[in-house]
Structures are given as C-alpha cells and as structure tokens.
Design a protein around this motif. Structure first.
Motif, mmCIF file in Angstrom:
data_model
loop_
_atom_site.group_PDB
_atom_site.id
_atom_site.type_symbol
_atom_site.label_atom_id
_atom_site.label_comp_id
_atom_site.label_asym_id
_atom_site.label_seq_id
_atom_site.Cartn_x
_atom_site.Cartn_y
_atom_site.Cartn_z
ATOM 1 N N GLU A 58 42.885 52.399 33.317
ATOM 2 C CA GLU A 58 42.706 51.781 34.641
ATOM 3 C C GLU A 58 43.439 52.557 35.721
ATOM 4 O O GLU A 58 42.977 52.631 36.873
ATOM 5 N N ALA A 59 44.575 53.156 35.394
ATOM 6 C CA ALA A 59 45.333 53.932 36.379
ATOM 7 C C ALA A 59 44.533 55.120 36.909
ATOM 8 O O ALA A 59 44.760 55.592 38.027
ATOM 9 N N LEU A 60 43.547 55.577 36.116
ATOM 10 C CA LEU A 60 42.709 56.705 36.523
ATOM 11 C C LEU A 60 41.482 56.254 37.309
ATOM 12 O O LEU A 60 40.826 57.071 37.949
ATOM 13 N N GLY A 61 41.155 54.956 37.221
ATOM 14 C CA GLY A 61 40.034 54.426 38.002
ATOM 15 C C GLY A 61 38.966 53.772 37.159
ATOM 16 O O GLY A 61 38.307 54.446 36.360
ATOM 17 N N ILE A 62 38.821 52.447 37.302
ATOM 18 C CA ILE A 62 37.743 51.699 36.670
ATOM 19 C C ILE A 62 37.199 50.721 37.705
ATOM 20 O O ILE A 62 37.763 50.585 38.796
ATOM 21 N N LEU A 63 36.112 50.031 37.381
ATOM 22 C CA LEU A 63 35.519 49.090 38.331
ATOM 23 C C LEU A 63 34.931 47.902 37.571
ATOM 24 O O LEU A 63 34.083 48.075 36.707
ATOM 25 N N ARG A 64 35.392 46.700 37.917
ATOM 26 C CA ARG A 64 34.908 45.479 37.271
ATOM 27 C C ARG A 64 33.700 44.930 38.037
ATOM 28 O O ARG A 64 33.743 44.801 39.258
ATOM 29 N N MET A 65 32.648 44.585 37.294
ATOM 30 C CA MET A 65 31.419 44.079 37.904
ATOM 31 C C MET A 65 31.592 42.607 38.297
ATOM 32 O O MET A 65 31.997 41.782 37.482
ATOM 33 N N LYS A 66 31.223 42.281 39.541
ATOM 34 C CA LYS A 66 31.422 40.929 40.070
ATOM 35 C C LYS A 66 30.207 40.025 39.880
ATOM 36 O O LYS A 66 30.340 38.798 39.932
ATOM 37 N N LYS A 67 29.030 40.603 39.682
ATOM 38 C CA LYS A 67 27.839 39.756 39.532
ATOM 39 C C LYS A 67 26.687 40.555 38.943
ATOM 40 O O LYS A 67 26.669 41.785 38.972
ATOM 41 N N ASP A 70 32.217 34.324 33.937
ATOM 42 C CA ASP A 70 33.088 33.238 33.518
ATOM 43 C C ASP A 70 34.452 33.460 34.178
ATOM 44 O O ASP A 70 35.003 34.566 34.130
ATOM 45 N N THR A 71 34.992 32.427 34.774
ATOM 46 C CA THR A 71 36.268 32.587 35.496
ATOM 47 C C THR A 71 37.395 33.029 34.572
ATOM 48 O O THR A 71 38.343 33.686 35.008
ATOM 49 N N ALA A 72 37.282 32.694 33.290
ATOM 50 C CA ALA A 72 38.320 33.100 32.340
ATOM 51 C C ALA A 72 38.282 34.597 32.067
ATOM 52 O O ALA A 72 39.295 35.196 31.687
ATOM 53 N N ILE A 73 37.095 35.212 32.254
ATOM 54 C CA ILE A 73 36.937 36.647 32.015
ATOM 55 C C ILE A 73 37.067 37.429 33.317
ATOM 56 O O ILE A 73 37.730 38.465 33.389
ATOM 57 N N GLY A 74 36.414 36.939 34.371
ATOM 58 C CA GLY A 74 36.583 37.527 35.696
ATOM 59 C C GLY A 74 35.678 38.677 36.044
ATOM 60 O O GLY A 74 35.739 39.213 37.144
ATOM 61 N N HIS A 75 34.809 39.073 35.114
ATOM 62 C CA HIS A 75 33.895 40.175 35.409
ATOM 63 C C HIS A 75 32.730 40.146 34.426
ATOM 64 O O HIS A 75 32.768 39.434 33.416
ATOM 65 N N LEU A 76 31.711 40.932 34.732
ATOM 66 C CA LEU A 76 30.545 41.046 33.857
ATOM 67 C C LEU A 76 30.450 42.473 33.308
ATOM 68 O O LEU A 76 29.405 43.100 33.333
#
Length: 361
Positions: free
Chosen positions: A66-75, A91-97
């Motif tokens: 993650e320090a090098l750069g990642i991106l979590r999908m929101k929808k 799911d709010t417990a996971i926070g990403h898709l």
C-alpha cells in the motif's frame, strides 16, 4: 557460475514473489529467477479480492504494498444507454469491492520485505533453458542463461511459477488441457477524467461484456470482450463506429477516449483461455499459479488463486522435510478450490447478460 539453495523458484510473479518471502522467512535458502530485466513486465491481473487481501494481510505485507500505491474500489455500476441503472456498494465491514494493485507495486512491496534475508537471492534477466535430474530421475536443479553466461542452480525443490506458458512445465513434460471460452479480450488504458471515482463499471454492447476498472495512478483499464478469433477481421473494419459504442455507453469518457484511443493499435489483444494440469509436479518439482491452472480475466480470480497457492505451499514446506515433500498432497488441497473457481468463472461469463434483464424490461 553455480548456485545452491534449498528452493529454486522460477518466475517472479505474484505467486513466486510471495512464496520466496514466506520460505525465506521460515529459514529456507531461496533463489528466485525471473527472465525479464525488471519486475512486473509480464501481463497479469491486478485486482485483489477478499482472499488475496487476507493472504497479504496475514503475512503483514499489505502495508508495504500500500505504501507504493493501491486503490480501493468504492462501487460497482451497471450501465446502459449512457447511464448507470444499477449500483452495488461494498459491505461496510469490508469497505471496498476489490483493490487495484499495480503489478510492479505488488512485487516490489513483497520483495523489498524479502531482501532482509541474507539467504534470499533474486536473479533478474535469467532465463531457464533446462532442468537437471539425478540418476533416479528426481529434479535437482536448473540450467539458465544470464547476461550471456550459462549458470546452474542446484536445489532440493524446484518451483515452476512461470506463468501460462511455463518453461518448467514444458521441460518436465507435464501435459496441460486448454479450454477456450468463446471470446478474446481487447485491453486499453486511458487517463481517468477529473473527479472519476474509484469504481468498476460494466456494460453489455452487442451482447458482449465491456468493463472499466479504475486503476491507481489516475487511469482506467478498459476490458472489451470480442468474439474468439475475430480480431484480424475486426481490425479491417472502420474504427470510428466501433469506438463510438464505448463513448455512447460511457459519455463522460468521450474526451479522454478521443485523445488516447485513436486506432486499433491502441488496443492490446489477450488470447483468452483457461487450462489445467492433471499433474501438479513430480519428484523435486512443483507447479503453481498460472503454470498449473490458467484462468480467464473474469472475476479477477487468477492473481488471488496464485497467492493462495503460494500461501498453502509455504505452510507445507519446512527445512527439515523439504526433500520428502509430497506434491500430491498439495495438489489435493488446492485442486478442489481451483475447480470451484473455474466453475465460478464460467457461470459469471454465461450469466453476465442477465444483469441487464431488469433494465431491458
């Protein structure tokens, strides 16, 4: 020059990199060979699902990546006629898709944590040409070329983690069964418009799947299914009507598509197939990841299954017992899970159009 190690891993992709780290952490000496001159040059999937994320998290590696750069999908959105008609939120417990992880970031993040071990060696620009056997027929090493020099690596166990066209698999004369899925894939990468949310967007264009995946670094990856074997004929046709289908479906991309996809040459063709081997290895040799079970891009399962392979294999290997390692046991543990994933891929491919039935009606 000759090298010696407990384990020789061929292929510095996700499974090879992770396995190197886990085995070195357990005290085994490891030599990792990669035929390319830099990490992350071969085509591989770049989306982590929950399983892949859990593997990296359990081994305290996700933070380094993650320090090098990642991106979590929101929808996840389904599009038709230029608008989203269905939206799925995490799911709010996971926070990403899912998480986009640039391949180079994943490999660098894992291997920079592995460099701390003095008994780990990574040799880039090193191409394996042959396997070495002892008198009993057990595989005990590899011959490779590196910067014009022939080298030998002797090891107790050889790992073929060298992808869908695996040299190790071919050299070991392990058969693979190849399965076509009726489509090929056109890839293209474009800059994301300003304000573009991290998301996955899906559309159905002339009964074919069209997908957009937001990527770290401000890009969008386009994946466009086409009829299997149709690209030579397709590229003889006019380009403008074809690309207009993309901008009609996603109007907000009109400007960036116009500037960055101007001809058929701006697409990369991926020959889509899955494959599996009935044999995952033999005395002194193990295959994992794409080398033993290639998957299609559908669902982004390939990367995550490869990480699971490496995690499972590492849990079964120890310095004291490596010479007696039973590859059949590893195969039995992972094969059932892989068969399930391959079935999921086929189901997703066959049912994709059903996501658009409500909109059509």
């Amino acid at each position: 020059m000759n090298y010696q190690a407990d384990v020789c891993i061929v292929g510095a992709g996700p499974s090879g990199a992770l396995l190197s780290h886990l085995l070195a952490k357990k005290g085994l000496s490891v030599i990792l060979l990669e035929q390319n001159a830099a990490l992350g040059q071969a085509f591989r999937g770049e989306h982590l699902n929950e399983e892949g994320e859990a593997v990296l998290t359990s081994h305290h590696l996700l933070q380094a990546v993650e320090a090098l750069g990642i991106l979590r999908m929101k929808k996840l959105e389904y599009y038709a006629k230029g608008r989203a008609f269905k939206t799925i939120l995490p799911d709010t417990a996971i926070g990403h898709l899912g998480i986009h992880v640039p391949q180079a970031h994943l490999l660098k993040g894992i291997l920079q944590e592995t460099q701390q071990f003095s008994h780990f060696t990574c040799l880039l620009n090193t191409k394996v040409t042959k396997l070495i056997t002892d008198r009993s027929g057990r595989y005990v090493g590899v011959v490779a070329t590196r910067e014009g020099e022939t080298i030998e690596i002797v090891s107790q166990l050889i790992i073929g983690a060298d992808g869908r066209y695996s040299t190790i698999r071919k050299q070991a004369h392990i058969d693979t069964q190849k399965h076509k899925h009726g489509f090929d894939l056109l890839w293209a990468k474009i800059p994301a418009p300003q304000g573009w949310e991290p998301s996955i967007k899906m559309a159905l264009v002339e009964d074919k799947q069209l997908s957009l995946f937001t990527q770290a670094g401000g890009f969008i990856q386009i994946g466009w299914n086409i009829e299997q074997g149709s690209f030579p004929q397709l590229r003889k046709q006019a380009f403008t009507p074809f690309i207009k289908q993309l901008t009609d479906t996603f109007p907000e991309l009109a400007e960036t598509v116009t500037h960055h996809i101007q001809s058929w040459q701006d697409f990369v063709l991926l020959d889509v197939f899955s494959s599996h081997c009935d044999c995952w290895g033999t005395d002194g040799l193990v295959l994992l990841g794409d080398a033993v079970h290639t998957m299609t891009p559908t669902g982004a399962f390939g990367l995550n299954s490869a990480l699971k392979d490496a995690d499972c294999l590492a849990s079964m290997l120890a310095k004291a017992t490596i010479a007696q390692f039973n590859v059949q046991e590893f195969q039995q543990i992972r094969e059932q899970a892989i068969e399930k994933v391959l079935a999921q891929q086929i189901e997703k491919e066959q049912s994709f159009a059903s996501n658009f039935e409500d909109w059509a009606s």
